[in-house]
Scaffold this active site. Structure first.
Site, PDB file in Angstrom:
ATOM      1  N   GLU A 111      30.021  29.005  95.377  1.00 48.31           N
ATOM      2  CA  GLU A 111      29.205  27.797  95.597  1.00 48.31           C
ATOM      3  C   GLU A 111      28.558  27.690  96.969  1.00 48.31           C
ATOM      4  O   GLU A 111      28.629  26.652  97.621  1.00 48.31           O
ATOM      5  CB  GLU A 111      30.071  26.550  95.340  1.00 48.31           C
ATOM      6  CG  GLU A 111      30.682  26.543  93.953  1.00 48.31           C
ATOM      7  CD  GLU A 111      31.577  25.320  93.682  1.00 48.31           C
ATOM      8  OE1 GLU A 111      31.844  24.556  94.615  1.00 48.31           O
ATOM      9  OE2 GLU A 111      31.996  25.152  92.530  1.00 48.31           O
TER      10      GLU A 111
ATOM     11  N   GLU B  35      33.937  29.618  84.249  1.00 45.31           N
ATOM     12  CA  GLU B  35      34.688  28.347  84.255  1.00 45.31           C
ATOM     13  C   GLU B  35      34.214  27.410  83.153  1.00 45.31           C
ATOM     14  O   GLU B  35      34.107  26.199  83.329  1.00 45.31           O
ATOM     15  CB  GLU B  35      34.523  27.628  85.605  1.00 45.31           C
ATOM     16  CG  GLU B  35      34.832  28.495  86.811  1.00 45.31           C
ATOM     17  CD  GLU B  35      34.819  27.735  88.143  1.00 45.31           C
ATOM     18  OE1 GLU B  35      34.790  26.486  88.118  1.00 45.31           O
ATOM     19  OE2 GLU B  35      34.832  28.390  89.185  1.00 45.31           O
TER      20      GLU B  35
HETATM   21  C1  GLA Z   1      34.797  24.530  90.885  1.00 38.97           C
HETATM   22  C2  GLA Z   1      35.683  25.641  91.414  1.00 38.97           C
HETATM   23  C3  GLA Z   1      36.936  25.793  90.604  1.00 38.97           C
HETATM   24  C4  GLA Z   1      37.540  24.464  90.233  1.00 38.97           C
HETATM   25  C5  GLA Z   1      36.517  23.638  89.526  1.00 38.97           C
HETATM   26  C6  GLA Z   1      37.058  22.318  89.090  1.00 38.97           C
HETATM   27  O1  GLA Z   1      34.012  24.882  89.853  1.00 38.97           O
HETATM   28  O2  GLA Z   1      35.052  26.873  91.500  1.00 38.97           O
HETATM   29  O3  GLA Z   1      37.858  26.528  91.347  1.00 38.97           O
HETATM   30  O4  GLA Z   1      38.014  23.824  91.376  1.00 38.97           O
HETATM   31  O5  GLA Z   1      35.472  23.407  90.438  1.00 38.97           O
HETATM   32  O6  GLA Z   1      38.373  22.336  88.756  1.00 38.97           O
END
Ligand code: GLA
Length: 321
Positions: free
Chosen positions: A125, A232
């Site tokens: 990020e 994710e």
């Molecule tokens: C982001 C992070 C993850 C996690 C999610 C929410 O996407 O990359 O590690 O913390 O948020 O749980």
């Protein structure tokens, strides 16, 4: 029913985010359906090295042992992030001091699990969502500079020559973020920075993003000539700006969710030659971070198995091809 991972054997790995609790409470589902896991929190900077030089591997070791015992692959998550990183990392350091802190952390953590983690999110990020800026302002950019990712990926390759190295981000199909991610990664690749792939988080909802946005993002990312991973994924039953609560999801909502999962997995399958792993951010609806985000203690149902660990319509839909 055969395992989801078995159905997708010739496509990509199927993963789930786990913690030390869910590897016990959800062990049966994980073993049957998933052949990759990611530590939800336990390999983040703050979990591993809350205090300088004081490394704590207790929880990560437990999860790694579970993966070893069950021959499950692991994704590493994450070496560099602006969140869940303790303040000491950035305090009283100049550029070289921060690079030292980063390199030491990456060496000790990376080497410990070198045989276990087949890929790592080297940077998480770092790209700005809005505005004209490419890079999110953070202590990493302020102390090292906007080229901090170059350092992180070079360190990673030196420490882990045989591990796939990923840049990971959210809002991955939104414009202009999609194009910024594409350009930053392309420039790294063109400049010879060692990067193997892009991790697309895919925290989506039943209302957004549209299939068109998703398709055009995959079309674009596929031009990078790198691997892609879905890292994710979850599909919230609430629109992004909806803060209401629900007693339970209606049949209509669950059907819409099944359709989203079915449609996007069909797109993932089209790109199987470059997609290496599709990871869900959790195993079943009784344990999801979305129960506390963006509204604390609001129940959500974003995954493939229900609160009783039974297959949802969404699971049946992605198995049906
Ligand atoms: C982001 C992070 C993850 C996690 C999610 C929410 O996407 O990359 O590690 O913390 O948020 O749980």
């Amino acid at each position: 029913m055969i395992g989801l991972k078995d159905k997708y054997q010739s496509y990509f790995k199927i993963g789930a985010a786990v913690n030390t609790k869910t590897i016990e409470t959800h062990a049966d589902l994980i073993k049957k359906h998933f052949n990759s896991i990611t530590c939800e929190n336990d390999t983040k900077f703050g979990s591993i090295q809350r205090h300088k030089d004081n490394f704590n591997f207790t929880k990560a070791d437990k999860i790694v042992q579970f993966a070893r015992d069950n021959k499950i692959a692991m994704r590493g998550h994450t070496f560099t992030w602006h969140n869940q990183t303790p303040d000491w990392v950035f305090e009283n350091v100049d550029k070289n001091g921060l690079l030292d802190n980063l390199k030491t952390h990456m060496s000790i953590l990376g080497k410990r699990y070198e045989q276990d983690f087949y890929c790592w999110d080297v940077v998480n990020e770092a790209i700005e969502d809005k505005s004209d800026l490419y890079y999110r302002k953070s202590p990493w950019t302020e102390i090292i500079g906007e080229d901090f990712m170059d350092y992180a990926f070079r360190f990673a390759r030196e420490i882990l020559p045989n591990t796939d190295l990923y840049y990971n981000d959210y809002n991955e199909v939104e414009i202009p973020k999609r194009d910024k991610i594409y350009e930053v990664v392309k420039s790294m690749k063109d400049r010879g920075i060692p990067i193997d792939g892009v991790g697309l988080q895919c925290h989506w909802s039943i209302y957004h993003p549209s299939l068109d946005l998703i398709k055009s993002a995959f079309e674009k990312y596929s031009k990078l000539g790198l691997k892609l991973q879905i890292t994710e994924m979850d599909v919230s039953v609430f629109a992004h700006d909806n803060l209401d609560k629900l007693e339970k999801p209606s049949e209509k909502i669950l059907e819409l969710q099944a359709k989203v999962y079915g449609d996007v997995f069909a797109i993932f399958r089209e790109y199987k030659d470059i997609i290496d792993n599709v990871t869900l951010w959790g195993v079943a609806d009784d344990a999801t971070w979305l129960d506390d985000f963006p509204v604390l203690k609001r129940k959500n149902w974003p995954l493939l198995f229900d609160e009783q660990h039974q297959p949802k319509e969404a699971l049946l839909r992605i198995m049906d091809f």
